[in-house]
Design an enzyme around this catalytic site. Structure first.
Site: not given
Length: 226
Positions: A12, A86
């Site tokens: 990202h 994550e």
């Protein structure tokens, strides 16, 4: 792009936590202004270099925002998968490295200097992160069969997952965390039995003088003296 199955593992764009060097983990942080520029710029480069067939993303906000830029350019939907989230860093989330070291000196030493699993801070085991990432990537790639799959995730999850997929293990120290909005390129071997990596930490770094600082000022722009 040659025929076969290809996977682009894309991290990202930048967030305010990245700038402040704060542990993000499961904190659902959005992209900052530079992060939006990075995601948009990287998406344009990916769309130009690859004939994208499918996009799958972590369901966390910063990953979904990044994926949407590529989705808009390719007219493809984004499938979300929580297995691409994550790693959870437990009690360390939201803290800077210096704050962690001050409060957990021995655990920090084990993690940062020795590469060991930090104990007693409620962090998700790295091996568990690697397994869920690798499982998700493999499942979506197998379902696609042929073409290019873009997988949008996070720094630690991607590094751990790729290490496992490449047979080196979740703690392989050679895979440093990719820069924001950069990617790795994977493909299957000729026997279709194993993954190979043809590039890592790839990105449009010629888009500006400093990728981390965002786009260069337009000619004639005057800096604010304040």
């Amino acid at each position: 792009m040659t025929n076969g199955l290809h996977v682009v593992a894309w991290r990202h764009g930048r967030t305010s936590y990245n700038v402040q060097a704060r542990m993000q983990g499961k904190a659902d942080i959005e992209l900052d202004e530079v992060g939006h520029w990075q995601a948009r710029t990287a998406a344009a480069a990916l769309a130009a270099r690859h004939e994208v067939s499918a996009i799958v993303s972590s369901d966390m906000l910063r990953a979904r925002q990044t994926a949407e830029y590529l989705a808009q350019m390719t007219n493809l939907p984004v499938t979300t998968d929580p297995r691409l989230q994550e790693r959870s860093f437990g009690l360390w989330e939201g803290l800077t490295r210096s704050e962690i070291e001050a409060r957990w000196p021995e655990e920090f030493r084990q993690w940062w200097h020795l590469g060991d699993q930090p104990e007693g801070v409620e962090a998700e085991p790295r091996a568990q992160v690697a397994r869920r990432y690798a499982e998700a990537l493999t499942e979506h790639a197998t379902a696609l069969g042929q073409g290019t799959l873009v997988v949008v995730s996070h720094g630690t999850a991607t590094g751990a997952g790729l290490g496992l997929l490449l047979g080196a293990g979740a703690d392989w120290p050679a895979l440093i965390s990719m820069r924001n909005a950069h990617w790795a390129h994977l493909l299957r071997n000729r026997a279709d039995t194993a993954w190979m990596m043809s590039g890592y930490n790839l990105g449009p770094t010629d888009a500006s003088t400093s990728w981390e600082a965002g786009p260069d000022p337009e000619p004639g722009d005057v800096a604010d003296p304040d």
